[in-house]
Scaffold this active site. Structure first.
Site, short mmCIF file in Angstrom:
data_model
loop_
_atom_site.label_atom_id
_atom_site.label_comp_id
_atom_site.label_asym_id
_atom_site.label_seq_id
_atom_site.Cartn_x
_atom_site.Cartn_y
_atom_site.Cartn_z
CG ASP A 44 -0.39 -0.01 2.52
OD1 ASP A 44 0.85 -0.10 2.61
OD2 ASP A 44 -1.14 0.07 3.51
CB SER A 45 4.60 1.69 -0.17
OG SER A 45 4.79 0.54 -0.98
CG ASP A 83 0.36 -4.07 2.03
OD1 ASP A 83 0.35 -4.91 2.94
OD2 ASP A 83 1.19 -3.13 1.96
CE LYS A 113 3.21 -5.84 3.78
NZ LYS A 113 2.67 -4.71 4.56
CD GLU A 115 0.32 -1.47 7.94
OE1 GLU A 115 -0.06 -0.69 8.84
OE2 GLU A 115 0.84 -1.09 6.88
CD GLU A 182 7.65 -0.10 7.94
OE1 GLU A 182 6.72 -0.84 7.56
OE2 GLU A 182 7.83 1.05 7.49
#
Ligand code: KIV
Length: 275
Positions: A44-45, A83, A113, A115, A182
């Site tokens: 999602d960057s 993501d 993925k 978070e 991270e």
């Protein structure tokens, strides 16, 4: 040979380091894949480096599906991980499973993925039970930037390190096959990697991880914004590209592009006058 979740498990067992890079389109997926990375992350960057947002909060399911489709078409060997965007899995477990399924069915990713640790363990378990492989993401979780009060190093004091361990354990117990960690100090990362049986993929977490992930815009100097301390610049591609674009402008203005070799036919040929 196609990389799968088994590639990750085998790497953890043998000690071979894993590699993951981002990609958001067909052409870069082909480049990243042909370089031999184990996994491509449609991160999602893309909110930052493709769409120009200041953070990842506004990225939608449609954005990720659109880019994952292109990446999947350009990838032969790497495992494609998509993501899950902010608010696509937090609201309910059933919505998390449904959205994870869309990333596989519509995007053609092979894994997702998401978070968070303890707080999303139920979601991870349910997604895995639906036969969708999951990569966890703990430590600095950019979707929580507002709650964390900025992008900050995680696990710095004893209580924070303890929470990081609990998150890692929760993600593993829920069935994730790997976990991205991270921005945590290297010695905490060493203990975390040793304590987990799934591979840890670090970003800003030092060398004691089972693998490393980078956003390719950072490593190639393509992103005009801030370059994090943990990034190694493998090329100054941004400068190279800017120079090429500038040369195009100069040559068109000067009349030296296109040349005769770029034309379909003789520049001086006698074609009938059309006007
Ligand atoms: O979105 C992304 O690119 C990521 C990496 C920073 C791991 O989550």
């Amino acid at each position: 040979m196609k990389k799968t979740v088994s590639t990750f498990a085998a790497a953890k067992a043998s000690g071979e380091k894993l590699t993951m890079l981002t990609a958001y389109d067909y052409s870069f997926a082909r480049l990243v894949d042909s370089a031999g990375v184990d996994s491509i992350l449609v991160g999602d960057s893309l909110g930052n480096v493709i769409l120009g947002y200041a953070d990842t909060i506004s990225v939608t399911m449609e954005d990720i599906i659109h880019h994952t489709k292109a990446v999947a078409r350009g990838t032969q060997e790497a495992l494609v991980v998509a993501d899950m965007p902010f608010m696509s899995y937090q609201v309910s477990v059933s919505q998390a499973v449904e959205n994870a399924g869309r990333l596989l069915k519509e995007g053609r990713a092979q894994a997702v993925k998401l978070e968070g640790g303890v707080v999303v363990a139920e979601q991870i378990k349910a997604i895995v039970e639906a036969s969708i492989p999951v990569v966890g993401h703990i430590g600095l979780t950019p979707q929580s930037v507002n709650a964390m009060g900025g992008f900050k190093i995680q696990g710095k004091d004893e209580a924070a390190a303890q929470r990081l361990f609990e998150d890692g354990q929760a993600v593993e117990r829920a069935g994730a096959f790997a976990v991205v960690v991270e921005c945590v100090p290297p010695l905490i990362m060493k203990q975390l990697t040793e304590s987990l049986s799934i591979p840890t993929i670090g970003i800003g977490a030092g060398p004691h991880c089972d693998g490393q992930v980078l956003v390719y815009h950072d490593m190639l100097g393509l992103f005009a914004g801030f370059t994090p301390k943990f990034v190694r610049r493998y090329a100054e591609a941004g400068e190279l590209i800017k120079k090429a674009f500038g040369q195009f402008v100069t040559e068109v203005k000067a009349g030296s592009f296109p040349g005769p070799e770029h034309c379909f036919g003789d520049l001086e040929s006698s074609i009938p006058k059309m006007y």
